[in-house]
Design a protein around this motif. Structure first.
Motif, mmCIF file in Angstrom:
data_model
loop_
_atom_site.group_PDB
_atom_site.id
_atom_site.type_symbol
_atom_site.label_atom_id
_atom_site.label_comp_id
_atom_site.label_asym_id
_atom_site.label_seq_id
_atom_site.Cartn_x
_atom_site.Cartn_y
_atom_site.Cartn_z
ATOM 1 N N GLY A 60 0.811 -1.204 0.000
ATOM 2 C CA GLY A 60 0.000 0.000 0.000
ATOM 3 C C GLY A 60 0.849 1.260 0.000
ATOM 4 N N LEU A 61 1.960 1.226 0.730
ATOM 5 C CA LEU A 61 2.852 2.383 0.780
ATOM 6 C C LEU A 61 3.480 2.650 -0.583
ATOM 7 N N VAL A 62 3.897 1.579 -1.259
ATOM 8 C CA VAL A 62 4.464 1.734 -2.600
ATOM 9 C C VAL A 62 3.425 2.330 -3.547
ATOM 10 N N GLU A 83 -8.351 11.563 -10.356
ATOM 11 C CA GLU A 83 -8.020 11.407 -8.937
ATOM 12 C C GLU A 83 -8.207 9.950 -8.533
ATOM 13 N N VAL A 84 -7.186 9.390 -7.899
ATOM 14 C CA VAL A 84 -7.240 7.975 -7.521
ATOM 15 C C VAL A 84 -7.119 7.795 -6.013
ATOM 16 N N VAL A 85 -6.102 8.412 -5.402
ATOM 17 C CA VAL A 85 -5.840 8.227 -3.976
ATOM 18 C C VAL A 85 -7.038 8.667 -3.141
ATOM 19 N N PHE A 86 -7.403 7.825 -2.182
ATOM 20 C CA PHE A 86 -8.523 8.051 -1.268
ATOM 21 C C PHE A 86 -9.861 8.176 -2.002
ATOM 22 N N THR A 87 -9.989 7.394 -3.068
ATOM 23 C CA THR A 87 -11.250 7.302 -3.802
ATOM 24 C C THR A 87 -11.571 5.821 -3.991
ATOM 25 N N PRO A 88 -12.790 5.490 -4.427
ATOM 26 C CA PRO A 88 -13.113 4.083 -4.706
ATOM 27 C C PRO A 88 -12.183 3.451 -5.739
ATOM 28 N N LYS A 89 -11.634 4.261 -6.639
ATOM 29 C CA LYS A 89 -10.687 3.717 -7.628
ATOM 30 C C LYS A 89 -9.480 3.107 -6.925
ATOM 31 N N ALA A 90 -9.032 3.752 -5.853
ATOM 32 C CA ALA A 90 -7.879 3.237 -5.113
ATOM 33 C C ALA A 90 -8.204 1.919 -4.431
ATOM 34 N N VAL A 97 -4.154 -5.392 -7.207
ATOM 35 C CA VAL A 97 -2.727 -5.659 -7.056
ATOM 36 C C VAL A 97 -2.485 -6.838 -6.115
ATOM 37 N N MET A 98 -3.233 -6.891 -5.021
ATOM 38 C CA MET A 98 -3.041 -7.964 -4.053
ATOM 39 C C MET A 98 -3.597 -9.303 -4.542
ATOM 40 N N ALA A 99 -4.594 -9.251 -5.419
ATOM 41 C CA ALA A 99 -5.218 -10.483 -5.908
ATOM 42 C C ALA A 99 -4.506 -11.065 -7.124
ATOM 43 N N PHE A 100 -3.783 -10.232 -7.846
ATOM 44 C CA PHE A 100 -3.163 -10.649 -9.109
ATOM 45 C C PHE A 100 -2.255 -11.879 -8.978
ATOM 46 N N PRO A 101 -1.353 -11.934 -7.989
ATOM 47 C CA PRO A 101 -0.464 -13.100 -7.898
ATOM 48 C C PRO A 101 -1.197 -14.424 -7.722
ATOM 49 N N LEU A 102 -2.295 -14.418 -6.972
ATOM 50 C CA LEU A 102 -3.047 -15.656 -6.759
ATOM 51 C C LEU A 102 -3.678 -16.146 -8.060
ATOM 52 N N LEU A 103 -4.182 -15.211 -8.838
ATOM 53 C CA LEU A 103 -4.754 -15.574 -10.132
ATOM 54 C C LEU A 103 -3.692 -16.181 -11.042
ATOM 55 N N VAL A 104 -2.546 -15.541 -11.105
ATOM 56 C CA VAL A 104 -1.478 -15.996 -11.992
ATOM 57 C C VAL A 104 -0.965 -17.375 -11.586
ATOM 58 N N ARG A 105 -0.736 -17.590 -10.313
ATOM 59 C CA ARG A 105 -0.178 -18.869 -9.855
ATOM 60 C C ARG A 105 -1.115 -20.030 -10.169
ATOM 61 N N SER A 106 -2.395 -19.859 -9.896
ATOM 62 C CA SER A 106 -3.348 -20.948 -10.145
ATOM 63 C C SER A 106 -3.567 -21.169 -11.631
ATOM 64 N N GLY A 158 -11.309 -9.598 0.836
ATOM 65 C CA GLY A 158 -10.765 -9.496 2.195
ATOM 66 C C GLY A 158 -9.596 -8.550 2.333
ATOM 67 N N GLU A 159 -9.235 -7.848 1.281
ATOM 68 C CA GLU A 159 -8.066 -6.961 1.315
ATOM 69 C C GLU A 159 -8.233 -5.848 2.359
ATOM 70 N N PHE A 160 -7.165 -5.618 3.109
ATOM 71 C CA PHE A 160 -7.206 -4.605 4.175
ATOM 72 C C PHE A 160 -5.977 -3.687 4.160
ATOM 73 N N GLY A 161 -4.784 -4.270 4.310
ATOM 74 C CA GLY A 161 -3.579 -3.481 4.555
ATOM 75 C C GLY A 161 -3.248 -2.474 3.477
ATOM 76 N N ALA A 162 -3.216 -2.914 2.207
ATOM 77 C CA ALA A 162 -2.888 -2.004 1.116
ATOM 78 C C ALA A 162 -3.991 -0.971 0.923
ATOM 79 N N THR A 163 -5.233 -1.411 1.093
ATOM 80 C CA THR A 163 -6.372 -0.521 0.877
ATOM 81 C C THR A 163 -6.392 0.629 1.869
ATOM 82 N N VAL A 164 -6.138 0.337 3.132
ATOM 83 C CA VAL A 164 -6.255 1.373 4.152
ATOM 84 C C VAL A 164 -5.227 2.477 3.951
#
Length: 224
Positions: A60-62, A83-90, A97-106, A158-164
């Motif tokens: 999320g910081l990156v 505008e992206v930051v602090f909007t629904p787009k973010a 971003v957090m879900a992409f690796p799981l999709l690719v691996r499976s 279930g994403e939390f950390g990057a979203t917040v």
């Protein structure tokens, strides 16, 4: 109760949109990795897996640094008046971003199970590379694709950390189920937090159960 329904619908919409957005790229990357035998494959695979092993807040910081007004992507978006930051787009972006690796691996595992000889037969019968992919490879890799899609959707939900970090926890604007559970707990509203946790559990169970039923039915048709 109406507010909780809106929260659930927003979370489902975010997870679904994030999954749909990453699906084409995820399938393409997974297929490419399944066929790539050259140098550098390990590096690329490691890079793709990083969001799974890094603390979500680090991801999320990156994203925040990239999308901030003085960031490389932020300046481009600002010039386009987007505008992206602090909007629904973010929220959607962080979930994707957090879900992409799981999709690719499976999906990659699904493609690796496809016998290359079947594709070669399709090519000898006159199919182009693209036609053979859609007629042979994609249908045979459906289990991996279905599993990857489910995992991506569940991870996005279930994403939390990057979203917040990149979207904040703004009720009625960027707050998802995961963020709302945390927020209710912080306020001492444990009963409401447990109710929301129960809703999240029910959604996850329903998604997994539906996928298992579809997989069994498809497997039965294939055997028949």
């Amino acid at each position: 109760m109406e507010g909780e329904l809106s929260l659930v619908l927003f979370s489902l919409a975010v997870a679904a949109l994030a999954t749909v957005l990453i699906l084409p790229a995820g399938v393409a990357v997974a297929y490419g990795l399944s066929r790539w035998e050259g140098a550098g494959k390990g590096f690329v695979e490691t890079l793709l897996v990083l969001p799974l092993v890094l603390p979500p807040t680090a991801v999320g910081l990156v994203l925040l640094e990239l999308l901030a007004r003085n960031g490389p992507l932020g300046r481009v978006l600002d010039s386009l008046d987007i505008e992206v930051v602090f909007t629904p787009k973010a929220v959607v972006l962080a979930s994707a971003v957090m879900a992409f690796p799981l999709l690719v691996r499976s999906a990659r595992a699904g493609f690796e199970e496809v016998d290359p000889r079947l594709v070669a037969v399709a090519r000898t019968l006159g199919d182009s590379r693209a036609r053979a992919f859609f007629r042979v490879t994609l249908p045979l890799a459906w289990r991996g694709l279905l599993t990857g899609t489910l995992l991506a959707f569940s991870r996005a939900l279930g994403e939390f950390g990057a979203t917040v970090l990149v979207a904040g926890n703004i009720p009625g604007r960027t707050q998802t189920l995961a963020l709302a559970i945390f927020h209710r707990t912080q306020l001492g509203q444990d009963a409401e937090a447990l109710r929301l946790a129960g809703v999240a559990t029910f959604i996850a169970f329903a998604a997994i159960f539906t996928t298992e039923v579809l997989a069994r039915r498809r497997g039965a048709r294939v055997r028949a």
